[in-house]
Design a protein around this motif. Sequence first.
Motif, mmCIF file in Angstrom:
data_model
loop_
_atom_site.group_PDB
_atom_site.id
_atom_site.type_symbol
_atom_site.label_atom_id
_atom_site.label_comp_id
_atom_site.label_asym_id
_atom_site.label_seq_id
_atom_site.Cartn_x
_atom_site.Cartn_y
_atom_site.Cartn_z
ATOM 1 N N ARG A 76 0.843 -1.186 0.000
ATOM 2 C CA ARG A 76 0.000 0.000 0.000
ATOM 3 C C ARG A 76 0.884 1.244 0.000
ATOM 4 O O ARG A 76 1.814 1.361 0.795
ATOM 5 C CB ARG A 76 -0.877 -0.007 1.259
ATOM 6 N N ASN A 96 -2.892 1.092 -6.012
ATOM 7 C CA ASN A 96 -3.023 0.812 -4.582
ATOM 8 C C ASN A 96 -2.499 1.967 -3.727
ATOM 9 O O ASN A 96 -1.804 1.766 -2.732
ATOM 10 C CB ASN A 96 -2.292 -0.487 -4.226
ATOM 11 N N SER A 121 -7.796 2.192 -8.517
ATOM 12 C CA SER A 121 -6.801 1.804 -7.510
ATOM 13 C C SER A 121 -6.350 2.977 -6.655
ATOM 14 O O SER A 121 -5.439 2.837 -5.841
ATOM 15 C CB SER A 121 -5.581 1.177 -8.205
#
Length: 250
Positions: A76, A96, A121
């Motif tokens: 992340r 992400n 994302s």
Amino acid sequence: MAGIDAEMAEYFQRFLLPIAAVIIGIRLIVFIYRKIFPPVFASFCRRVSRKHHEAIQKQKEKLFAEMSSLSQENKRCFALEIGCGPGSNFAMYPPNTSLTVVEPNEHFKTDVASNAAKFSSLEIANFLAMGAEDLKEHVADGSQDAVVSTLTLCSVQDLEAVVSEVYRVLKPGGHFYFIEHTEAHEKGCWSHIFQRLLAPVFYALVECNLTRTPWVTVDRAGFSKVQYTKTQIGSLPSLFKWHVFGCAVK
């Protein structure tokens, strides 16, 4: 006594009343300007941001290319963007990414949401409608992998405080990416002269400082590594063509 009272009344009418009228008029103009400036600026910025993004897209992509490494192996990526405006940089973030937006103009909130929705994302973790001089109650120390600022450091109230906050919130090894228009790199050229002359006008109207040199402040902030390139963007107006593209590592 009557004569003195008459003189006082004449003095009041000739001098104090006009002065009071001017002061009230100025305060009224400032009040109206502060009310209409945020939405008008947001509308103006939508068009300008798009054109500016197109003018520097190649340089921007090159600068932000290494940010993709921050989300490798399903990691992340936590990022913070200062003064994101309508969200012109959202396409540059790696997959992400959890993004915290610091944007004092709340009229960009709808643009931020709609533009972020184009990138599945990218998550907008928080929209902080405030300046970036003091984020201690909202962003923890060493919590961000990256901080981004494009065309923002010219308008912050306290440049040193903002850069200090950038350093504070970055993780060790975190990156600060910045793209800013600056004072002309060639001292004494016509652009530099006009920037100096018009700086007070631009700051009064749109809170934009034409003569800042943000790389100097970044150099002094304690980063372990600072790299930047000073250049000109020929397709932009001469007052705004002088730019710095940089990356600082904590």
